[in-house]
Design an enzyme around this catalytic site. Structure first.
Site, PDB file in Angstrom:
ATOM      1  N   ARG A 138       0.856  -1.184   0.000  1.00 59.47           N
ATOM      2  CA  ARG A 138       0.000   0.000   0.000  1.00 59.47           C
ATOM      3  C   ARG A 138       0.890   1.232   0.000  1.00 59.47           C
ATOM      4  O   ARG A 138       1.781   1.360   0.840  1.00 59.47           O
ATOM      5  CB  ARG A 138      -0.889   0.004   1.251  1.00 59.47           C
ATOM      6  CG  ARG A 138      -1.931   1.104   1.254  1.00 59.47           C
ATOM      7  CD  ARG A 138      -2.673   1.191   2.591  1.00 59.47           C
ATOM      8  NE  ARG A 138      -1.942   2.022   3.545  1.00 59.47           N
ATOM      9  CZ  ARG A 138      -2.493   2.556   4.648  1.00 59.47           C
ATOM     10  NH1 ARG A 138      -3.766   2.331   4.956  1.00 59.47           N
ATOM     11  NH2 ARG A 138      -1.764   3.296   5.467  1.00 59.47           N
ATOM     12  N   TYR A 150      -0.835  11.710   4.963  1.00 64.56           N
ATOM     13  CA  TYR A 150      -2.137  11.519   5.575  1.00 64.56           C
ATOM     14  C   TYR A 150      -2.448  10.039   5.802  1.00 64.56           C
ATOM     15  O   TYR A 150      -1.911   9.157   5.141  1.00 64.56           O
ATOM     16  CB  TYR A 150      -3.223  12.153   4.701  1.00 64.56           C
ATOM     17  CG  TYR A 150      -3.631  11.262   3.559  1.00 64.56           C
ATOM     18  CD1 TYR A 150      -4.764  10.457   3.681  1.00 64.56           C
ATOM     19  CD2 TYR A 150      -2.881  11.165   2.406  1.00 64.56           C
ATOM     20  CE1 TYR A 150      -5.126   9.606   2.671  1.00 64.56           C
ATOM     21  CE2 TYR A 150      -3.242  10.326   1.392  1.00 64.56           C
ATOM     22  CZ  TYR A 150      -4.360   9.552   1.525  1.00 64.56           C
ATOM     23  OH  TYR A 150      -4.705   8.699   0.533  1.00 64.56           O
ATOM     24  N   ASP A 196      -4.985   3.930  -0.213  1.00 66.33           N
ATOM     25  CA  ASP A 196      -6.106   4.182   0.699  1.00 66.33           C
ATOM     26  C   ASP A 196      -6.445   5.675   0.666  1.00 66.33           C
ATOM     27  O   ASP A 196      -5.617   6.509   1.022  1.00 66.33           O
ATOM     28  CB  ASP A 196      -5.688   3.758   2.121  1.00 66.33           C
ATOM     29  CG  ASP A 196      -6.852   3.689   3.097  1.00 66.33           C
ATOM     30  OD1 ASP A 196      -7.936   4.193   2.767  1.00 66.33           O
ATOM     31  OD2 ASP A 196      -6.653   3.130   4.200  1.00 66.33           O
ATOM     32  N   HIS A 198      -8.937   6.928   2.403  1.00 64.45           N
ATOM     33  CA  HIS A 198      -9.399   7.253   3.758  1.00 64.45           C
ATOM     34  C   HIS A 198     -10.632   8.161   3.769  1.00 64.45           C
ATOM     35  O   HIS A 198     -10.693   9.146   4.507  1.00 64.45           O
ATOM     36  CB  HIS A 198      -8.254   7.881   4.574  1.00 64.45           C
ATOM     37  CG  HIS A 198      -7.842   7.042   5.745  1.00 64.45           C
ATOM     38  ND1 HIS A 198      -8.281   7.281   7.010  1.00 64.45           N
ATOM     39  CD2 HIS A 198      -7.043   5.961   5.815  1.00 64.45           C
ATOM     40  CE1 HIS A 198      -7.752   6.376   7.823  1.00 64.45           C
ATOM     41  NE2 HIS A 198      -7.011   5.566   7.128  1.00 64.45           N
ATOM     42  N   GLU A 222      -8.889   2.135  -1.997  1.00 67.60           N
ATOM     43  CA  GLU A 222      -9.636   1.839  -0.767  1.00 67.60           C
ATOM     44  C   GLU A 222     -10.384   3.064  -0.243  1.00 67.60           C
ATOM     45  O   GLU A 222      -9.838   4.166  -0.246  1.00 67.60           O
ATOM     46  CB  GLU A 222      -8.620   1.357   0.262  1.00 67.60           C
ATOM     47  CG  GLU A 222      -9.176   1.090   1.631  1.00 67.60           C
ATOM     48  CD  GLU A 222      -8.083   0.606   2.574  1.00 67.60           C
ATOM     49  OE1 GLU A 222      -7.046   0.092   2.108  1.00 67.60           O
ATOM     50  OE2 GLU A 222      -8.255   0.747   3.794  1.00 67.60           O
ATOM     51  N   GLU A 248     -13.796  -1.012   6.132  1.00 66.91           N
ATOM     52  CA  GLU A 248     -13.116  -1.210   7.413  1.00 66.91           C
ATOM     53  C   GLU A 248     -13.881  -0.590   8.582  1.00 66.91           C
ATOM     54  O   GLU A 248     -13.712  -1.017   9.715  1.00 66.91           O
ATOM     55  CB  GLU A 248     -11.672  -0.685   7.368  1.00 66.91           C
ATOM     56  CG  GLU A 248     -11.558   0.820   7.287  1.00 66.91           C
ATOM     57  CD  GLU A 248     -10.110   1.293   7.193  1.00 66.91           C
ATOM     58  OE1 GLU A 248      -9.348   0.715   6.396  1.00 66.91           O
ATOM     59  OE2 GLU A 248      -9.751   2.232   7.902  1.00 66.91           O
ATOM     60  N   ARG A 269     -13.789  -5.096   3.261  1.00 68.41           N
ATOM     61  CA  ARG A 269     -12.644  -4.813   4.123  1.00 68.41           C
ATOM     62  C   ARG A 269     -12.869  -5.107   5.600  1.00 68.41           C
ATOM     63  O   ARG A 269     -12.036  -4.747   6.427  1.00 68.41           O
ATOM     64  CB  ARG A 269     -12.300  -3.309   3.989  1.00 68.41           C
ATOM     65  CG  ARG A 269     -11.740  -2.886   2.676  1.00 68.41           C
ATOM     66  CD  ARG A 269     -10.262  -3.230   2.585  1.00 68.41           C
ATOM     67  NE  ARG A 269      -9.449  -2.392   3.435  1.00 68.41           N
ATOM     68  CZ  ARG A 269      -8.459  -2.842   4.217  1.00 68.41           C
ATOM     69  NH1 ARG A 269      -8.189  -4.110   4.275  1.00 68.41           N
ATOM     70  NH2 ARG A 269      -7.757  -2.004   4.948  1.00 68.41           N
ATOM     71  N   GLU A 325      -4.464  -7.476   5.064  1.00 65.78           N
ATOM     72  CA  GLU A 325      -3.572  -6.383   5.482  1.00 65.78           C
ATOM     73  C   GLU A 325      -2.810  -6.823   6.724  1.00 65.78           C
ATOM     74  O   GLU A 325      -3.393  -7.400   7.652  1.00 65.78           O
ATOM     75  CB  GLU A 325      -4.412  -5.140   5.799  1.00 65.78           C
ATOM     76  CG  GLU A 325      -3.582  -3.911   6.167  1.00 65.78           C
ATOM     77  CD  GLU A 325      -4.472  -2.699   6.497  1.00 65.78           C
ATOM     78  OE1 GLU A 325      -5.621  -2.893   6.935  1.00 65.78           O
ATOM     79  OE2 GLU A 325      -4.001  -1.564   6.315  1.00 65.78           O
ATOM     80  N   TRP A 388     -11.335  11.912   8.344  1.00 64.78           N
ATOM     81  CA  TRP A 388      -9.932  11.468   8.488  1.00 64.78           C
ATOM     82  C   TRP A 388      -9.734  10.139   7.824  1.00 64.78           C
ATOM     83  O   TRP A 388     -10.527   9.233   7.963  1.00 64.78           O
ATOM     84  CB  TRP A 388      -9.530  11.343   9.965  1.00 64.78           C
ATOM     85  CG  TRP A 388      -8.055  11.097  10.057  1.00 64.78           C
ATOM     86  CD1 TRP A 388      -7.047  12.008   9.813  1.00 64.78           C
ATOM     87  CD2 TRP A 388      -7.397   9.857  10.364  1.00 64.78           C
ATOM     88  NE1 TRP A 388      -5.804  11.421   9.956  1.00 64.78           N
ATOM     89  CE2 TRP A 388      -6.000  10.090  10.287  1.00 64.78           C
ATOM     90  CE3 TRP A 388      -7.844   8.570  10.683  1.00 64.78           C
ATOM     91  CZ2 TRP A 388      -5.043   9.107  10.529  1.00 64.78           C
ATOM     92  CZ3 TRP A 388      -6.913   7.590  10.917  1.00 64.78           C
ATOM     93  CH2 TRP A 388      -5.519   7.841  10.848  1.00 64.78           C
TER      94      TRP A 388
HETATM   95  O1  EZ4 Z   1      -6.527   4.230   9.808  1.00 62.16           O
HETATM   96  O2  EZ4 Z   1      -7.225   1.259  11.674  1.00 62.16           O
HETATM   97  O3  EZ4 Z   1      -6.465   0.462   5.984  1.00 62.16           O
HETATM   98  N1  EZ4 Z   1      -6.150   0.746   7.091  1.00 62.16           N
HETATM   99  C1  EZ4 Z   1      -6.484   1.878   7.747  1.00 62.16           C
HETATM  100  C2  EZ4 Z   1      -6.111   1.944   9.202  1.00 62.16           C
HETATM  101  C3  EZ4 Z   1      -6.973   2.921   9.993  1.00 62.16           C
HETATM  102  C4  EZ4 Z   1      -6.915   2.604  11.467  1.00 62.16           C
HETATM  103  C5  EZ4 Z   1      -7.898   3.463  12.271  1.00 62.16           C
HETATM  104  O4  EZ4 Z   1      -7.959   3.022  13.597  1.00 62.16           O
HETATM  105  O5  EZ4 Z   1      -7.094   2.738   7.156  1.00 62.16           O
HETATM  106  O6  EZ4 Z   1      -4.751   2.209   9.355  1.00 62.16           O
HETATM  107 CO    CO Z   2      -8.033   1.878   5.353  1.00 64.47          CO
END
Ligand code: EZ4
Ligand code: CO
Length: 388
Positions: A138, A150, A196, A198, A222, A248, A269, A325, A388
């Site tokens: 990743r 980030y 990712d 996020h 992701e 996730e 995920r 992961e 975030w």
């Molecule tokens: O930021 O689990 O794909 N993995 C992630 C993680 C999350 C954390 C948050 O608690 O996005 O690293």
């Molecule tokens: Co993630």
């Protein structure tokens, strides 16, 4: 609760025959809520019940509470579910994956994390992961004008209040395709690369980014947009062939209903720990399999080795496994949770110890007590709170 580098919540269930099972209830940044939910509202209900009735216990904790779903509830139920599977498998004298149908593969492919604030730092990080044997990586990168890489948080970043980070989606979208072009030029076409987002983009922005990244052949993109708006993924899907991974932060199969039924994503995920345990996650994977969707279990270091191990047993057993992961743990965490699972040349194996194969060194755990720690909060450059 213990904090051998970061906080973990662990449930131990003991049967009157003296068999013990462990479950992971860690919810990063909200640990005390789950610990209290368990000690005050779940443990009293379990005392005296039959540990072999896993499905019935799951249903009674889920339906019996009346208040359904939610990360706190589902992390608490997950801990019970995993501890009961651990007990059942120990009583059977078998590793958990045998009770899930036996192995569908010999070992479990993982991906690791690489990140850098600039290209040289990123290349060093990718090379370090390749040297560790990771078969897939990743890639996260710093954005010119923003202070931090980030979505990446240091293990020891503990404090009473969350750190505030900054964000600019336009700068991010301009920069990321160029980074992947350089990474492909340096590392060639064969290395599987993941990225990712996020949850930081809108559906139309995510569609654009997915399209711009197509030449670099990502394994997955992701959490490209906050997916509690499942309908938004239709727009993304119609506009890009970059494979998508989501889930996730989900805690129920209903969070996936549109995404899976309409095949809007390629990987689910969810982790055992945040999805209510092995019992519902196996059902999700079977549902996903009907739509050619594969697993990609969330495996950050804020899922304890107990939750990780339970996931590795599933990875080995299910047919529609995709990737796992794995970012590893501090040495101290490995000592607090002695485990049978192994990580060799980028591949995990759950081991063949009866149960899930993880124990808890309670004395060592107690020597490293819970310490308040929060995930960062994200703000746009004008101060507006962002995902975030
Ligand atoms: O930021 O689990 O794909 N993995 C992630 C993680 C999350 C954390 C948050 O608690 O996005 O690293
Ligand atoms: Co993630």
């Amino acid at each position: 609760m213990t904090s051998p580098g970061r906080n973990f919540v662990t449930l131990k269930i003991e049967t009157d025959d003296g068999v013990t099972g462990l479950g992971d209830a860690t919810l990063n940044g909200r640990e005390l809520a789950v610990a209290t939910y368990l000690s005050e509202h779940v443990v009293p209900l379990l005392t005296g019940t039959d540990p072999h009735r896993i499905e019935d216990t799951w249903q009674s904790l889920y339906r019996g509470a009346y208040w359904r779903r939610g990360p706190v509830t589902m992390a608490a139920i997950a801990a019970v579910d995993v501890a009961l599977w651990d007990i059942k498998a120990k009583v059977a004298g078998l590793p958990l994956y045998q009770l899930l149908g036996g192995k569908s593969r010999d070992r479990v492919r993982t991906y690791g994390h690489a990140h850098g604030s600039d290209m040289p730092e990123l290349f060093d990080s990718i090379n370090a992961r390749i040297a560790q044997g990771y078969p897939a990586i990743r890639v996260q990168t710093g954005i010119p004008g923003l202070r931090k890489v980030y979505g990446v948080r240091s293990t020891l970043d503990q404090g009473v209040l969350p750190v505030v980070e900054d964000w600019d989606s336009a700068a991010y979208m301009r920069h990321v395709p160029a980074v992947f072009e350089e990474v492909r030029n340096e590392f060639g076409p064969r290395l599987p690369l993941l990225h990712d987002v996020h949850h930081r983009l809108t559906p139309i922005q995510a569609a654009r980014l997915g399209r711009d990244l197509e030449p670099y052949d990502l394994f997955w993109l992701e959490d490209c947009t906050p997916a509690e708006n499942q309908d938004g993924l239709r727009l993304v899907r119609r506009n890009t062939t970059t494979p998508l991974a989501i889930g996730e932060v989900f805690n129920s199969v209903f969070d996936y209903q549109t995404l899976v039924n309409e095949q809007l994503i390629d990987y689910v995920r969810s982790s055992v720990t945040h999805f209510g345990g092995v019992t519902p996650l196996k059902k999700l994977f079977d549902f996903a399999a009907l739509h050619q969707i594969r697993s990609g279990i969330h495996g950050p270091e804020d899922i304890s080795p107990v939750g990780m191990a339970a996931g590795i047993h599933l990875d080995l057993a299910i047919h529609n496994f995709g990737i796992q992961e794995y970012s590893g743990y501090t040495d101290l965490t490995h000592e607090v949770f002695p485990h049978a699972f192994t990580f060799t040349d980028g591949y995990l194996h759950p081991g063949d110890a009866p149960g899930i194969g993880v124990e808890l060194d309670e004395q060592l755990a107690a020597a490293h007590p819970y310490a308040p720690a929060y995930l960062p909060v994200n703000r746009l450059l004008d101060g507006t709170v962002h995902d975030w």
